[in-house]
Structures are given as C-alpha cells and as structure tokens.
Design an enzyme around this catalytic site. Structure first.
Site, PDB file in Angstrom:
ATOM      1  N   HIS A 168       0.817  -1.230   0.000  1.00 35.39           N
ATOM      2  CA  HIS A 168       0.000   0.000   0.000  1.00 35.39           C
ATOM      3  C   HIS A 168       0.846   1.274   0.000  1.00 35.39           C
ATOM      4  O   HIS A 168       0.315   2.367  -0.183  1.00 35.39           O
ATOM      5  CB  HIS A 168      -0.912   0.051   1.234  1.00 35.39           C
TER       6      HIS A 168
ATOM      7  N   ASP B 264      -3.029 -10.435  -2.255  1.00 37.57           N
ATOM      8  CA  ASP B 264      -3.551  -9.876  -0.996  1.00 37.57           C
ATOM      9  C   ASP B 264      -5.013  -9.463  -1.231  1.00 37.57           C
ATOM     10  O   ASP B 264      -5.376  -9.028  -2.320  1.00 37.57           O
ATOM     11  CB  ASP B 264      -2.699  -8.658  -0.603  1.00 37.57           C
TER      12      ASP B 264
ATOM     13  N   HIS C   6      -6.564  -6.999  -0.335  1.00 35.97           N
ATOM     14  CA  HIS C   6      -6.689  -5.561  -0.618  1.00 35.97           C
ATOM     15  C   HIS C   6      -5.914  -5.206  -1.889  1.00 35.97           C
ATOM     16  O   HIS C   6      -4.951  -5.891  -2.246  1.00 35.97           O
ATOM     17  CB  HIS C   6      -6.145  -4.749   0.568  1.00 35.97           C
TER      18      HIS C   6
ATOM     19  N   ASP D 215      -4.472 -12.667   3.548  1.00 35.95           N
ATOM     20  CA  ASP D 215      -5.761 -12.187   4.075  1.00 35.95           C
ATOM     21  C   ASP D 215      -6.989 -12.492   3.215  1.00 35.95           C
ATOM     22  O   ASP D 215      -8.102 -12.163   3.637  1.00 35.95           O
ATOM     23  CB  ASP D 215      -5.699 -10.687   4.475  1.00 35.95           C
TER      24      ASP D 215
HETATM   25 ZN    ZN Z   1      -4.241  -6.914   2.832  1.00 38.35          ZN
END
Ligand code: ZN
Length: 366
Positions: free
Chosen positions: A140, A177, A179, A265
């Site tokens: 991120h 991931d 996200h 995740d």
């Molecule tokens: Zn994540």
C-alpha cells in the site's frame, strides 16, 4: 538439489504497531487490545516451520538492509526523512494507518532488504525460488506516503532493483492480498516492463482504487490488470480467475521473473477480508504460479509476505505456500479443514471475471 530460500529476521517481529482493535489503535471508545497488524501472524509462521521441522526443507537466508539509494528508487527522500524522524522520536503515523514505532525505520529497511536478498538469491541461482517473510508489509505504500500498515513498498523496490541490477525487461508482479496493491500499481502505472496483476476483494481498501477499468497509462497502458472479486470468493473462484485471466495473460507476457505479493488475508478466517480461501487454496495458487515461472523464466519466483491477520490461520496458509514452492509436503494437516467443500464457484464470480475479460480483451488475446 537447490532448495527454496526462506528470508526472515527476528527484528521483523519487533516492529511495534501499538495496541488497538482490528485496524485501529486504541483510544476513543477502543479498549487496548492487540492491533490486527501484530507480530504474531508472522512469528507463528516461523514457529510452525520449526515445530513441523519443515524449516529443514528450506534454505534460511539472512536479509541485508536495503540501502537508502535503493529505497529512493521508489520513495521520495522527504518521505523517508519523515519516516526516520518519526521512528527516532518513538513512533507516529506516516500516512493513513501507516504505524511507525521505535526503530521502525531500520526494520523497514531490513524488510525491503529481505525482498532484495530474495531477488539476488533467485537471480544468482543460489536457490530454486524464495520467500521473504517481510514485515512491515509494503504494497500500500505510495511514493511519498505510507498506508494500510505499509511504510516502504518492498515488492516495488524489489522489481525496480531486479530491473536495474539484472537488466530485466519483463517482470510480473502478482498481488493476491485481499486488498488492492495501490502502491505497487502507482509505481509501475506508466511502465510496460512490469506487468501488475492484482486480484482483490471489491470495494474494501483503499477507497476508489483497484477498479477493473483502470489499466495503466502512457507506455504502461494495458500492463495493469485489476481483478475485483465479490466477497465470498473461495478456492474455485480464485482458480477460475487463474484459468480465465491470469494464465492466458502471463503466457502472452512471458515474464523473465515473477514476484508474488503474498497477502494471506483472502483466507476464510481473516478479520479484515471476506474471502473464503483455505490453506489448500493457497497451495493451489502457488503451484499455478510456480508452473508459470517454470514455463517462462526457469522457475525464477519470489514471494514477499504482505497482509494476513488471522493469527491462527496465516501460519497454515503460508506453510502451504512454502510447500508448493519447495515441491515438498510437511505432513501437517490443516486443523481447520472441516472436510466440506469450501468456496464453490458462484454466478456472481463468473460475472465479475467476465467484466474483467471484456476490458482486458483490448490488450490481450483472451
Ligand atoms: Zn491486505
């Protein structure tokens, strides 16, 4: 016979995120508890490797710290200065939920260095492939701001380092991931020499990023593949995505090196995601990527740990990733596998993939 490299350092578990609950720190109405991004998810990976003795099947490699010049390939000097100041002062926030603790700056350089160590080991053929248990995570982190527990973008730095050091022209970053890997996407949005494929849950974090319509820009147009999947996608939906989108595109791109942003995740027990992958699902995805690496780039494959917040399940998911990389079995059963069929393919998942295909057909033969 070469082994799978495993890069970790005790100090990865010493980065402090403070007390909190889920993704926020304590304060306000939140009684002090353990923050979701705490050392245990990763420490317990190492513990399971030791306890099962699977660690003996891996070649442990000590990471070197990334030097400032290497990190500056992907981050503004002014941001790195701020990160160091916060770290030296005992902590703070380097962006949006980008928690810094004492000594975090040095640990972040060692985390990025873990990814570089993995790239060197693979490129110099010292190992069959490699996995870095990097912490803090990175995907991120943007050029001049941290986000989502990420401070420096380990995998983006690794790709830029591989490009510069080994003269590679086609690097694949696959980010599974749950996200969206916004920082990595930003780093290569205008580049055709890095293909970024992110498979993530739609509409979680970060806001307004990772939409399938975004495909890169300038020279990089067509080299960003965002795959948004609906909440509830499990093993079959992910493999269907490999069949329909990922494998055909990667076969056409013919990467010279494959990097995985391995966030665990999308697991069925993750408190910050709503996907249904089992440990077996992670095994199967890794086996698919490994086969692509063998087909196109002599097996050159590096995994970098990203998110994953179930302290109970991340270790088993990561063990399966390592088993697939090593091509060996640990003999450890998944104690959470209750024997019923997890994550069947539903129509809404097929429709989500069809939407991606419609967009990506402009760039690839699908
Ligand atoms: Zn994540």
């Amino acid at each position: 016979m070469k082994k799978t490299g495993f890069i970790w350092d005790e100090s990865y578990f010493w980065h402090q995120t403070g007390q909190g609950a889920l993704n926020i720190n304590s304060g306000g109405w939140i009684q002090a508890d353990t923050h979701a991004e705490n050392p245990e998810t990763k420490r317990r990976v190492k513990n399971l490797l030791d306890r099962s003795k699977f660690i003996k099947e891996l070649q442990q490699i000590e990471p070197r710290p990334a030097i400032r010049k290497e990190v500056e390939m992907n981050h503004a000097p002014v941001y790195l200065d701020r990160l160091k100041q916060l770290s030296d002062a005992g902590g703070g926030d380097a962006g949006e939920h980008a928690i810094v603790g004492p000594d975090t700056y040095e640990i972040a350089l060692l985390s990025a260095g873990g990814a570089l160590t993995a790239v060197d080991a693979v490129m110099q053929e010292k190992v069959k492939n490699a996995y870095a248990l990097t912490r803090p995570p990175g995907h991120h982190a943007e050029y001049e701001i941290g986000a989502g527990f990420c401070l420096v973008n380990n995998i983006a730095i690794a790709a830029k380092y591989a490009r510069e050091t080994y003269g590679l022209k086609r690097i694949l970053i696959l980010d599974w991931d749950v996200h969206h890997g916004n920082g990595t996407e930003s780093a290569f949005r205008s580049d055709s020499d890095v293909l970024f494929i992110s498979i993530h849950q739609e509409n979680i974090f970060p806001k307004n990023r990772g939409q399938i319509i975004y495909t890169g820009e300038g020279d990089g147009e067509g080299y960003t593949v965002n795959i948004e999947l609906p909440a509830g996608t499990g093993n079959e939906g992910y493999l269907y995505t490999f069949d329909k989108v990922i494998e055909p595109i990667v076969d056409q791109y013919q990467p010279e090196l494959i990097l995985i942003s391995a966030g665990q995740d999308p697991s069925r027990f993750d408190p910050l995601g709503r996907m249904l992958l089992t440990a077996e699902g992670f095994y199967n995805m890794t086996a698919r990527v490994k086969a692509l690496a063998e087909k196109h780039c002599n097996g050159r494959l590096v995994g970098c740990h990203e998110g994953g917040y179930s302290t109970a399940y991340v270790p088993f998911c990561t063990l399966r990733v390592l088993e697939a990389l090593a091509g060996k079995q640990s003999g450890v059963d998944d104690p959470f596998d209750q024997g019923y069929h997890e994550g069947p393919l539903y129509q809404n998942q097929v429709e989500a993939i069809n939407k991606v295909l419609k967009i990506q057909k402009k760039y690839w033969d699908l």
